[in-house]
Design a protein around this motif. Structure first.
Motif, mmCIF file in Angstrom:
data_model
loop_
_atom_site.group_PDB
_atom_site.id
_atom_site.type_symbol
_atom_site.label_atom_id
_atom_site.label_comp_id
_atom_site.label_asym_id
_atom_site.label_seq_id
_atom_site.Cartn_x
_atom_site.Cartn_y
_atom_site.Cartn_z
ATOM 1 N N CYS A 90 46.148 9.469 -90.869
ATOM 2 C CA CYS A 90 46.650 8.112 -91.113
ATOM 3 C C CYS A 90 45.629 7.015 -90.806
ATOM 4 N N GLY A 91 44.517 7.346 -90.155
ATOM 5 C CA GLY A 91 43.480 6.363 -89.872
ATOM 6 C C GLY A 91 43.733 5.512 -88.646
ATOM 7 N N GLU A 92 44.740 5.817 -87.856
ATOM 8 C CA GLU A 92 45.068 5.041 -86.648
ATOM 9 C C GLU A 92 43.995 5.287 -85.583
ATOM 10 N N PRO A 93 43.468 4.213 -84.945
ATOM 11 C CA PRO A 93 42.513 4.409 -83.848
ATOM 12 C C PRO A 93 43.229 4.997 -82.634
ATOM 13 N N LEU A 94 42.670 6.079 -82.103
ATOM 14 C CA LEU A 94 43.291 6.804 -80.990
ATOM 15 C C LEU A 94 42.280 7.052 -79.889
ATOM 16 N N GLN A 95 42.815 7.451 -78.746
ATOM 17 C CA GLN A 95 42.003 7.811 -77.599
ATOM 18 C C GLN A 95 42.687 8.966 -76.884
ATOM 19 N N GLU A 96 41.895 9.856 -76.281
ATOM 20 C CA GLU A 96 42.449 10.972 -75.537
ATOM 21 C C GLU A 96 42.688 10.551 -74.096
ATOM 22 N N GLN A 97 43.896 10.770 -73.608
ATOM 23 C CA GLN A 97 44.229 10.505 -72.201
ATOM 24 C C GLN A 97 45.145 11.612 -71.721
ATOM 25 N N GLN A 98 44.734 12.340 -70.701
ATOM 26 C CA GLN A 98 45.518 13.405 -70.082
ATOM 27 C C GLN A 98 45.977 14.438 -71.115
ATOM 28 N N ASN A 99 45.053 14.906 -71.931
ATOM 29 C CA ASN A 99 45.279 15.929 -72.954
ATOM 30 C C ASN A 99 46.293 15.518 -74.021
ATOM 31 N N LYS A 100 46.463 14.226 -74.222
ATOM 32 C CA LYS A 100 47.315 13.697 -75.290
ATOM 33 C C LYS A 100 46.546 12.597 -75.998
ATOM 34 N N PHE A 101 46.944 12.312 -77.229
ATOM 35 C CA PHE A 101 46.349 11.220 -77.972
ATOM 36 C C PHE A 101 47.249 9.998 -77.846
ATOM 37 N N VAL A 102 46.650 8.845 -77.525
ATOM 38 C CA VAL A 102 47.391 7.588 -77.435
ATOM 39 C C VAL A 102 46.726 6.571 -78.349
ATOM 40 N N ARG A 103 47.522 5.593 -78.786
ATOM 41 C CA ARG A 103 46.995 4.565 -79.691
ATOM 42 C C ARG A 103 46.112 3.594 -78.936
ATOM 43 N N LEU A 104 45.086 3.133 -79.612
ATOM 44 C CA LEU A 104 44.233 2.080 -79.074
ATOM 45 C C LEU A 104 44.714 0.764 -79.664
ATOM 46 N N THR A 105 45.061 -0.137 -78.832
ATOM 47 C CA THR A 105 45.479 -1.455 -79.327
ATOM 48 C C THR A 105 44.580 -2.508 -78.705
ATOM 49 N N PRO A 106 44.157 -3.486 -79.475
ATOM 50 C CA PRO A 106 43.321 -4.551 -78.914
ATOM 51 C C PRO A 106 44.097 -5.330 -77.851
ATOM 52 N N PRO A 107 43.389 -5.926 -76.888
ATOM 53 C CA PRO A 107 44.072 -6.716 -75.861
ATOM 54 C C PRO A 107 44.881 -7.850 -76.496
ATOM 55 N N GLY A 108 46.080 -8.045 -75.981
ATOM 56 C CA GLY A 108 46.941 -9.110 -76.477
ATOM 57 C C GLY A 108 47.830 -8.691 -77.631
ATOM 58 N N THR A 109 47.720 -7.447 -78.099
ATOM 59 C CA THR A 109 48.549 -6.972 -79.195
ATOM 60 C C THR A 109 49.840 -6.399 -78.621
ATOM 61 N N ILE A 110 50.942 -6.797 -79.209
ATOM 62 C CA ILE A 110 52.231 -6.270 -78.801
ATOM 63 C C ILE A 110 52.608 -5.172 -79.786
ATOM 64 N N ASP A 111 52.848 -4.018 -79.288
ATOM 65 C CA ASP A 111 53.159 -2.849 -80.115
ATOM 66 C C ASP A 111 54.681 -2.671 -80.146
ATOM 67 N N ILE A 112 55.247 -2.761 -81.322
ATOM 68 C CA ILE A 112 56.707 -2.632 -81.470
ATOM 69 C C ILE A 112 57.013 -1.612 -82.550
ATOM 70 N N ASP A 113 58.204 -1.046 -82.454
ATOM 71 C CA ASP A 113 58.732 -0.173 -83.499
ATOM 72 C C ASP A 113 59.803 -0.958 -84.251
ATOM 73 N N VAL A 114 59.739 -0.930 -85.556
ATOM 74 C CA VAL A 114 60.691 -1.681 -86.377
ATOM 75 C C VAL A 114 61.700 -0.719 -86.964
ATOM 76 N N GLN A 115 62.969 -1.092 -86.877
ATOM 77 C CA GLN A 115 64.017 -0.309 -87.505
ATOM 78 C C GLN A 115 64.692 -1.193 -88.538
ATOM 79 N N VAL A 116 64.825 -0.679 -89.740
ATOM 80 C CA VAL A 116 65.469 -1.428 -90.812
ATOM 81 C C VAL A 116 66.967 -1.057 -90.803
ATOM 82 N N ILE A 117 67.815 -2.118 -90.756
ATOM 83 C CA ILE A 117 69.256 -1.908 -90.754
ATOM 84 C C ILE A 117 69.802 -2.531 -92.030
ATOM 85 N N ASP A 118 70.586 -1.790 -92.795
ATOM 86 C CA ASP A 118 71.168 -2.326 -94.029
ATOM 87 C C ASP A 118 72.406 -3.120 -93.778
#
Length: 127
Positions: free
Chosen positions: A99-127
């Motif tokens: 998917c091309g998402e920037p990632l980093q390895e931490q404690q044998n898992k991959f986590v997303r890299l987000t620039p400082p000040g970025t708020i990471d949210i999950d969006v759910q679409v409700i009909d």
């Protein structure tokens, strides 16, 4: 076409049925090494045997050492965004090949890299 083997390449064709040419070769080799050690060149013989030992031992040690290093420094995990499984080296930053998402390895898992000040949210679409 004429084939030559060690000990059978006499110019007049003699020695073609020589069964002992291989034994003669090894006896001559041992005699030469014995002569070197007898006249004070034992260091040459010893260094030859040490070299033969290193040539046989070093590749085996390197093979198992490389396997150990790879097992210790490579992580296999899933991308947190697309759930694609792939390998990466520890303590590195990289992009997911799926998917091309920037990632980093931490404690044998991959986590997303987000620039400082970025708020990471999950969006759910409700009909």
């Amino acid at each position: 076409m004429k084939y030559y083997t060690f000990g059978n390449n006499f110019p007049n064709g003699g020695g073609g049925d020589d069964r002992w040419s291989g034994v003669r070769f090894w006896l001559t080799t041992m005699l030469v090494f014995w002569a070197f050690s007898a006249i004070g060149l034992g260091w040459l013989v010893n260094s030859f045997f040490i070299l033969i030992g290193l040539v046989t031992v070093v590749p085996v040690v390197a093979f198992f050492g490389l396997q150990w290093w790879i097992k210790r420094s490579i992580v296999t995990a899933d991308c947190p965004v697309c759930a694609a499984t792939f390998n990466a080296s520890k303590s590195s930053q990289f992009q997911c090949p799926s998917c091309g998402e920037p990632l980093q390895e931490q404690q044998n898992k991959f986590v997303r890299l987000t620039p400082p000040g970025t708020i990471d949210i999950d969006v759910q679409v409700i009909d």
